[in-house]
Design a protein around this motif. Structure first.
Motif, PDB file in Angstrom:
ATOM      1  N   PRO A 116      61.778  62.022 187.149  1.00  0.00           N
ATOM      2  CA  PRO A 116      62.399  61.977 185.811  1.00  0.00           C
ATOM      3  C   PRO A 116      61.734  62.968 184.864  1.00  0.00           C
ATOM      4  O   PRO A 116      60.502  63.127 184.884  1.00  0.00           O
ATOM      5  CB  PRO A 116      62.157  60.531 185.350  1.00  0.00           C
ATOM      6  N   GLN A 117      62.546  63.642 184.042  1.00  0.00           N
ATOM      7  CA  GLN A 117      62.001  64.647 183.101  1.00  0.00           C
ATOM      8  C   GLN A 117      60.931  64.018 182.206  1.00  0.00           C
ATOM      9  O   GLN A 117      59.905  64.619 181.926  1.00  0.00           O
ATOM     10  CB  GLN A 117      63.163  65.181 182.250  1.00  0.00           C
TER      11      GLN A 117
ATOM     12  N   LEU B 250      70.000  50.524 193.188  1.00  0.00           N
ATOM     13  CA  LEU B 250      69.973  51.801 193.915  1.00  0.00           C
ATOM     14  C   LEU B 250      70.118  52.932 192.913  1.00  0.00           C
ATOM     15  O   LEU B 250      70.894  52.831 191.958  1.00  0.00           O
ATOM     16  CB  LEU B 250      71.159  51.840 194.900  1.00  0.00           C
ATOM     17  N   TRP B 251      69.350  54.001 193.129  1.00  0.00           N
ATOM     18  CA  TRP B 251      69.501  55.211 192.305  1.00  0.00           C
ATOM     19  C   TRP B 251      70.306  56.229 193.097  1.00  0.00           C
ATOM     20  O   TRP B 251      70.045  56.437 194.280  1.00  0.00           O
ATOM     21  CB  TRP B 251      68.138  55.800 191.953  1.00  0.00           C
ATOM     22  N   ILE B 252      71.295  56.857 192.441  1.00  0.00           N
ATOM     23  CA  ILE B 252      72.134  57.878 193.072  1.00  0.00           C
ATOM     24  C   ILE B 252      71.908  59.198 192.346  1.00  0.00           C
ATOM     25  O   ILE B 252      72.008  59.246 191.108  1.00  0.00           O
ATOM     26  CB  ILE B 252      73.622  57.475 193.023  1.00  0.00           C
ATOM     27  N   PHE B 253      71.566  60.256 193.088  1.00  0.00           N
ATOM     28  CA  PHE B 253      71.254  61.565 192.492  1.00  0.00           C
ATOM     29  C   PHE B 253      72.497  62.444 192.474  1.00  0.00           C
ATOM     30  O   PHE B 253      73.115  62.701 193.514  1.00  0.00           O
ATOM     31  CB  PHE B 253      70.148  62.252 193.295  1.00  0.00           C
TER      32      PHE B 253
ATOM     33  N   VAL C 287      70.036  61.050 187.848  1.00  0.00           N
ATOM     34  CA  VAL C 287      70.136  59.858 188.711  1.00  0.00           C
ATOM     35  C   VAL C 287      70.802  58.743 187.910  1.00  0.00           C
ATOM     36  O   VAL C 287      70.605  58.613 186.686  1.00  0.00           O
ATOM     37  CB  VAL C 287      68.765  59.367 189.233  1.00  0.00           C
ATOM     38  N   TYR C 288      71.615  57.980 188.625  1.00  0.00           N
ATOM     39  CA  TYR C 288      72.312  56.834 188.040  1.00  0.00           C
ATOM     40  C   TYR C 288      71.854  55.584 188.783  1.00  0.00           C
ATOM     41  O   TYR C 288      71.864  55.559 190.020  1.00  0.00           O
ATOM     42  CB  TYR C 288      73.825  56.986 188.208  1.00  0.00           C
ATOM     43  N   GLN C 289      71.441  54.561 188.033  1.00  0.00           N
ATOM     44  CA  GLN C 289      71.032  53.322 188.689  1.00  0.00           C
ATOM     45  C   GLN C 289      72.220  52.362 188.729  1.00  0.00           C
ATOM     46  O   GLN C 289      72.839  52.081 187.696  1.00  0.00           O
ATOM     47  CB  GLN C 289      69.868  52.643 187.960  1.00  0.00           C
ATOM     48  N   VAL C 290      72.545  51.925 189.944  1.00  0.00           N
ATOM     49  CA  VAL C 290      73.618  50.926 190.107  1.00  0.00           C
ATOM     50  C   VAL C 290      72.968  49.620 190.553  1.00  0.00           C
ATOM     51  O   VAL C 290      72.003  49.627 191.335  1.00  0.00           O
ATOM     52  CB  VAL C 290      74.684  51.385 191.122  1.00  0.00           C
TER      53      VAL C 290
ATOM     54  N   SER D  15      70.560  55.782 183.572  1.00  0.00           N
ATOM     55  CA  SER D  15      70.574  57.151 184.093  1.00  0.00           C
ATOM     56  C   SER D  15      69.347  57.906 183.570  1.00  0.00           C
ATOM     57  O   SER D  15      68.807  57.563 182.508  1.00  0.00           O
ATOM     58  CB  SER D  15      71.853  57.894 183.674  1.00  0.00           C
ATOM     59  N   ARG D  16      68.910  58.891 184.353  1.00  0.00           N
ATOM     60  CA  ARG D  16      67.749  59.706 183.948  1.00  0.00           C
ATOM     61  C   ARG D  16      68.051  61.164 184.289  1.00  0.00           C
ATOM     62  O   ARG D  16      68.637  61.444 185.357  1.00  0.00           O
ATOM     63  CB  ARG D  16      66.488  59.299 184.737  1.00  0.00           C
ATOM     64  N   VAL D  17      67.630  62.069 183.468  1.00  0.00           N
ATOM     65  CA  VAL D  17      67.687  63.503 183.784  1.00  0.00           C
ATOM     66  C   VAL D  17      66.345  63.898 184.402  1.00  0.00           C
ATOM     67  O   VAL D  17      65.292  63.403 183.980  1.00  0.00           O
ATOM     68  CB  VAL D  17      67.955  64.332 182.514  1.00  0.00           C
ATOM     69  N   GLY D  18      66.403  64.750 185.403  1.00  0.00           N
ATOM     70  CA  GLY D  18      65.155  65.198 186.025  1.00  0.00           C
ATOM     71  C   GLY D  18      65.456  66.124 187.190  1.00  0.00           C
ATOM     72  O   GLY D  18      66.494  66.814 187.194  1.00  0.00           O
TER      73      GLY D  18
END
Ligand SMILES: N[C@@H](CCC(=O)N[C@@H](CS)C(=O)NCC(=O)O)C(=O)O
Length: 219
Positions: A127-128, A30-33, A93-96, A49-52
């Motif tokens: 994602p950036q 799951l991705w959490i924003f 976003v953080y992927q768990v 994690s991704r910045v965007g």
């Protein structure tokens, strides 16, 4: 409110790219924003994690906070997302994955929902580094129906409230400045006029709000 970043980062014109909601190797992933305190203090275990940014929303300091950054007598102001067809909000976003999913959701339910009045909402995140490969993510959004919602106010009034409040997680000014720091790190294409106006208002008031040594003690 139109922001340059939406135009600069709009995915290439094509049939709307199908977001990749889940990682095939782990359907539970799951991705959490995060777009407020979660960008600097997620405080849950994650695998990636991704910045965007998300489009169609603007970030606003319109949620009251009587726990983390304020009190019952002096509620602080924290951010929520406002639906805005021309809006663009930058965050992380953080992927768990695996056991991280339930642990993160249990933790965030207390931090965001129980203590903060936030509901969950699915958003599309760009994602950036790969805006043409959007992904679905879970966001915590404080709607006008929640009891802590304060709604719009002039940015100078919001700045005054932020300067005056602190809670169990620290001063409201720290919350503002850490978010501003994150936006600086995202680069010039990441604009948030509402955030910048509040930071500017704080900057003009801080010297007369308290002497320098007290100002340093605030953060
Ligand atoms: N849901 C937003 C905002 C979350 C937020 O800032 N919530 C506050 C108030 S409930 C919080 O957790 N504060 C912790 C802190 O201020 O360190 C995000 O994704 O970051």
């Amino acid at each position: 409110m139109k922001q340059e970043s939406a135009a600069q980062n709009t995915p290439p014109a094509s049939p709307s790219p199908s977001p990749h909601p889940q990682d095939d190797s782990d359907p539970q992933a799951l991705w959490i924003f995060g777009y407020g305190s979660l960008v600097w203090r997620p405080d849950f275990a994650y695998s990636d994690s991704r910045v965007g940014f998300v489009r169609g929303y603007s970030r606003r300091f319109w949620q009251g906070d009587t726990f983390h950054r304020g009190s019952d007598k002096m509620p602080g102001r924290v951010v929520t997302l406002l639906e805005d067809c021309e809006g663009c909000t930058w965050g992380v976003v953080y992927q768990v994955r695996g056991e991280q999913v339930n642990e993160a959701l249990k933790y965030l339910n207390v931090r965001e929902a129980v203590l903060g009045g936030y509901d969950t909402k699915e958003v599309t995140f760009y994602p950036q580094d790969s805006p043409d490969q959007p992904l679905k993510a879970l966001a915590y959004v404080a709607t006008p129906q929640n009891p802590g919602y304060l709604g719009p106010a002039p940015e100078k009034a919001i700045a005054t409230q932020i300067l005056a409040c602190r809670g169990f997680s620290g001063h409201n000014l720290e919350y503002l400045l850490r978010l501003a720091d994150f936006m600086q790190l995202c680069g010039p294409q990441a604009q948030d006029e509402h955030l910048a106006a509040i930071v500017d208002a704080v900057g003009t008031m801080l010297p007369c709000f308290c002497p320098t040594e007290q100002a340093l003690a605030l953060v």
